[in-house]
Design an enzyme around this catalytic site. Structure first.
Site, PDB file in Angstrom:
ATOM      1  N   ARG A   1      28.771  64.246  37.657  1.00 40.30           N
ATOM      2  CA  ARG A   1      29.373  64.382  36.323  1.00 40.30           C
ATOM      3  C   ARG A   1      29.802  65.827  36.096  1.00 40.30           C
ATOM      4  O   ARG A   1      30.882  66.102  35.585  1.00 40.30           O
ATOM      5  CB  ARG A   1      28.382  63.940  35.244  1.00 40.30           C
ATOM      6  CG  ARG A   1      28.062  62.469  35.310  1.00 40.30           C
ATOM      7  CD  ARG A   1      27.219  61.996  34.127  1.00 40.30           C
ATOM      8  NE  ARG A   1      26.697  60.674  34.444  1.00 40.30           N
ATOM      9  CZ  ARG A   1      25.458  60.429  34.843  1.00 40.30           C
ATOM     10  NH1 ARG A   1      24.569  61.403  34.896  1.00 40.30           N
ATOM     11  NH2 ARG A   1      25.094  59.208  35.152  1.00 40.30           N
TER      12      ARG A   1
ATOM     13  N   PHE B   1      33.779  51.473  34.488  1.00 46.85           N
ATOM     14  CA  PHE B   1      32.345  51.188  34.652  1.00 46.85           C
ATOM     15  C   PHE B   1      31.573  52.371  34.050  1.00 46.85           C
ATOM     16  O   PHE B   1      30.746  52.990  34.690  1.00 46.85           O
ATOM     17  CB  PHE B   1      31.974  50.992  36.130  1.00 46.85           C
ATOM     18  CG  PHE B   1      32.836  49.999  36.861  1.00 46.85           C
ATOM     19  CD1 PHE B   1      32.592  48.639  36.759  1.00 46.85           C
ATOM     20  CD2 PHE B   1      33.904  50.417  37.646  1.00 46.85           C
ATOM     21  CE1 PHE B   1      33.381  47.704  37.428  1.00 46.85           C
ATOM     22  CE2 PHE B   1      34.704  49.495  38.319  1.00 46.85           C
ATOM     23  CZ  PHE B   1      34.439  48.136  38.218  1.00 46.85           C
TER      24      PHE B   1
ATOM     25  N   ASP C   1      33.823  49.339  29.957  1.00 47.08           N
ATOM     26  CA  ASP C   1      32.604  48.699  30.468  1.00 47.08           C
ATOM     27  C   ASP C   1      32.520  47.313  29.840  1.00 47.08           C
ATOM     28  O   ASP C   1      33.119  47.055  28.793  1.00 47.08           O
ATOM     29  CB  ASP C   1      31.361  49.534  30.119  1.00 47.08           C
ATOM     30  CG  ASP C   1      30.201  49.244  31.051  1.00 47.08           C
ATOM     31  OD1 ASP C   1      29.947  50.042  31.972  1.00 47.08           O
ATOM     32  OD2 ASP C   1      29.529  48.196  30.868  1.00 47.08           O
ATOM     33  N   SER C   2      31.775  46.431  30.492  1.00 49.09           N
ATOM     34  CA  SER C   2      31.613  45.084  29.940  1.00 49.09           C
ATOM     35  C   SER C   2      30.332  44.962  29.127  1.00 49.09           C
ATOM     36  O   SER C   2      29.982  43.866  28.690  1.00 49.09           O
ATOM     37  CB  SER C   2      31.625  44.047  31.072  1.00 49.09           C
ATOM     38  OG  SER C   2      30.660  44.392  32.044  1.00 49.09           O
TER      39      SER C   2
ATOM     40  N   ASP D   1      33.171  53.809  39.152  1.00 48.93           N
ATOM     41  CA  ASP D   1      31.745  53.830  39.519  1.00 48.93           C
ATOM     42  C   ASP D   1      31.145  52.439  39.310  1.00 48.93           C
ATOM     43  O   ASP D   1      30.329  52.231  38.416  1.00 48.93           O
ATOM     44  CB  ASP D   1      31.007  54.888  38.678  1.00 48.93           C
ATOM     45  CG  ASP D   1      29.554  55.036  39.093  1.00 48.93           C
ATOM     46  OD1 ASP D   1      29.203  54.668  40.234  1.00 48.93           O
ATOM     47  OD2 ASP D   1      28.753  55.521  38.253  1.00 48.93           O
TER      48      ASP D   1
ATOM     49  N   CYS E   1      27.760  52.468  45.323  1.00 56.80           N
ATOM     50  CA  CYS E   1      26.302  52.642  45.359  1.00 56.80           C
ATOM     51  C   CYS E   1      25.666  51.507  46.161  1.00 56.80           C
ATOM     52  O   CYS E   1      24.490  51.211  46.012  1.00 56.80           O
ATOM     53  CB  CYS E   1      25.715  52.718  43.952  1.00 56.80           C
ATOM     54  SG  CYS E   1      25.997  51.256  42.972  1.00 56.80           S
TER      55      CYS E   1
HETATM   56  N1  SAH Z   1      29.169  55.600  35.646  1.00 56.91           N
HETATM   57  C1  SAH Z   1      27.976  55.211  34.941  1.00 56.91           C
HETATM   58  C2  SAH Z   1      27.162  54.188  35.697  1.00 56.91           C
HETATM   59  C3  SAH Z   1      27.902  52.904  36.005  1.00 56.91           C
HETATM   60  S1  SAH Z   1      26.884  51.558  36.381  1.00 56.91           S
HETATM   61  C4  SAH Z   1      27.178  56.468  34.625  1.00 56.91           C
HETATM   62  O1  SAH Z   1      27.555  57.551  35.048  1.00 56.91           O
HETATM   63  O2  SAH Z   1      26.155  56.369  33.929  1.00 56.91           O
HETATM   64  C5  SAH Z   1      27.986  50.229  36.411  1.00 56.91           C
HETATM   65  C6  SAH Z   1      28.473  49.729  35.041  1.00 56.91           C
HETATM   66  O3  SAH Z   1      29.465  48.753  35.292  1.00 56.91           O
HETATM   67  C7  SAH Z   1      27.444  49.076  34.148  1.00 56.91           C
HETATM   68  O4  SAH Z   1      27.408  49.760  32.925  1.00 56.91           O
HETATM   69  C8  SAH Z   1      27.961  47.629  33.941  1.00 56.91           C
HETATM   70  O5  SAH Z   1      27.790  47.188  32.595  1.00 56.91           O
HETATM   71  C9  SAH Z   1      29.426  47.786  34.248  1.00 56.91           C
HETATM   72  N2  SAH Z   1      30.152  46.621  34.776  1.00 56.91           N
HETATM   73  C10 SAH Z   1      29.773  45.768  35.754  1.00 56.91           C
HETATM   74  N3  SAH Z   1      30.761  44.909  36.050  1.00 56.91           N
HETATM   75  C11 SAH Z   1      31.812  45.213  35.242  1.00 56.91           C
HETATM   76  C12 SAH Z   1      33.147  44.701  35.084  1.00 56.91           C
HETATM   77  N4  SAH Z   1      33.597  43.709  35.841  1.00 56.91           N
HETATM   78  N5  SAH Z   1      33.948  45.274  34.172  1.00 56.91           N
HETATM   79  C13 SAH Z   1      33.494  46.299  33.400  1.00 56.91           C
HETATM   80  N6  SAH Z   1      32.255  46.839  33.526  1.00 56.91           N
HETATM   81  C14 SAH Z   1      31.433  46.290  34.425  1.00 56.91           C
END
Ligand code: SAH
Length: 380
Positions: A193, A212, A234-235, A284, A324
């Site tokens: 970050r 994400f 995000d979802s 991510d 990841c």
């Molecule tokens: N970048 C974030 C961590 C991401 S974790 C950080 O720095 O804290 C992955 C995220 O993807 C989760 O919050 C999950 O809710 C979201 N997610 C999973 N599948 C998804 C999709 N198809 N569309 C949107 N978000 C999604």
């Protein structure tokens, strides 16, 4: 085993059995000592090594030494936060034990039969070693099921609010250790970050798309780097509500941030249809390939979002893309992104190859520990 790898698979065991989490002596076919390990009757990983030293006893004093070693290592690391991982399972010689510290609160995951067996002494040792009094259990990762263990959460010591505000670099973030992802937050992305904030500033990125986003860690970083328009996608509605709160908490203008509760795949496609373009994009996603068995399908999913991401970037824009998945090694991830570049007809310079923060260490004997990898790419 002779190579100090901490896992003994079910298929490699000739004979012997024990109770859930019991300490067993693992021997080669010729009787030679290999390790002391915790037995897990239901898991494919049938035993996880505690120690490769035949003279070592697996008792409270052993765990005290291991915890002390893990904490001493963290004290030497440059960690720009009051939230960090203190114990990272196998890498710290404590398979299945994950301990995160968020300010004055410890959050612990007992993810293996062995860690579960030693729960009470481990909890006490962790409180003693840190001098803290609040310890929350988050033993609800899906991997517990593979070990034949039920999901358990709640205070093991202390009580009070599970909502905590932490400092990360120069910003503040809130989380709830009872309901947040993992133990509350993705601590492994802390330094990425900061790297993103620096890159956004260096390359003068204004319009940023954080895919994400979870609670908006990279979005706050983008604003800190001078971005004027950041979209978090995000979802998860609760995660996005927190992302919105984090913009205000850090003194940024709410007008500079938009939270989009949507599927990333669909969002990327509709942005392309609308002719939108961005100066920087973060990808991510969650773990598409938990193990190597899922690698092929996961590779297609990674390639697709990276292709769309590269198409949405302006020339000279930045893509910070991650995987990841333990099942996708770094060289494969690189190839996937290259394939995405070919499909998007984009060239890209790799500015940095990154991994998890050093409080999520890798060790020389455990390649499975390398799960998070990222590429910072400058589109030509
Ligand atoms: N970048 C974030 C961590 C991401 S974790 C950080 O720095 O804290 C992955 C995220 O993807 C989760 O919050 C999950 O809710 C979201 N997610 C999973 N599948 C998804 C999709 N198809 N569309 C949107 N978000 C999604």
């Amino acid at each position: 085993m002779q190579r100090r790898h901490p896992w003994v698979f079910e298929s490699s065991i000739d004979r012997g059995r024990a109770d859930l989490g019991e300490t067993v002596r693992v021997e080669a076919a010729d009787g030679q000592f290999l390790c002391w390990a915790a037995y897990s009757p239901e898991s494919q990983i049938r035993a996880r090594a505690w120690s490769f030293d035949e003279a070592e006893r697996i008792d409270a004093a052993f765990f005290e030494r291991r915890i002390a070693r893990a904490l001493a290592m963290r004290r030497r690391l440059p960690i720009a936060s009051d939230a960090l991982r203190l114990v990272h399972g196998e890498a710290d010689g404590l398979p299945g034990l994950v301990v995160d510290r968020y300010g004055d609160t410890l959050v612990v995951q007992f993810a293996s039969a062995g860690a579960e067996r030693w729960k009470a002494p481990l909890a006490e040792l962790l409180l003693n070693a840190t001098g803290l009094s609040r310890l929350y259990e988050r033993s609800d990762a899906s991997s517990r099921g593979l070990e034949g263990l039920p999901a358990v959460t709640g205070w093991l010591s202390g009580d009070g609010p599970t909502e905590i505000v932490i400092r990360e670099h120069q910003w503040r973030l809130s989380l709830d250790v009872a309901v947040g992802h993992k133990t509350g937050y993705y601590l492994d992305q802390r330094d990425n970050r900061k790297a993103f904030a620096d890159a956004v500033r260096q390359y003068g990125c204004q319009e940023v798309l954080n895919c994400f986003s979870y609670t908006g860690g990279f979005s706050v970083a983008a604003l800190a780097g001078g971005a004027s328009q950041v979209i978090s996608v995000d979802s998860s509605a609760p995660a996005l509500a927190r992302a919105t709160a984090h913009v205000a908490l850090n003194g940024f203008d709410p007008a500079h941030h938009q939270a989009l509760d949507a599927d990333v795949n669909q969002t990327l496609r509709s942005f392309i249809a609308e002719g939108r373009q961005f100066d920087a994009i973060v990808l991510d996603p969650p773990k598409f390939a938990p193990t190597a068995a899922h690698a092929e399908r996961a590779a297609r999913a990674y390639k697709d979002i990276n292709r769309l991401g590269l198409m949405l970037l302006k020339p000279g824009g930045l893509l910070f893309t991650f995987s990841c998945s333990g099942g996708i090694p770094p060289d494969l991830f690189h190839k996937i992104v290259a394939g995405a570049g070919m499909d998007a007809q984009a060239d890209g310079y790799i500015l940095a190859r990154v991994g998890a923060t050093p409080d999520h260490p890798q060790t020389i004997y455990f390649p499975e520990g390398e799960y998070l990898k990222g590429l910072l790419i400058l589109k030509a």
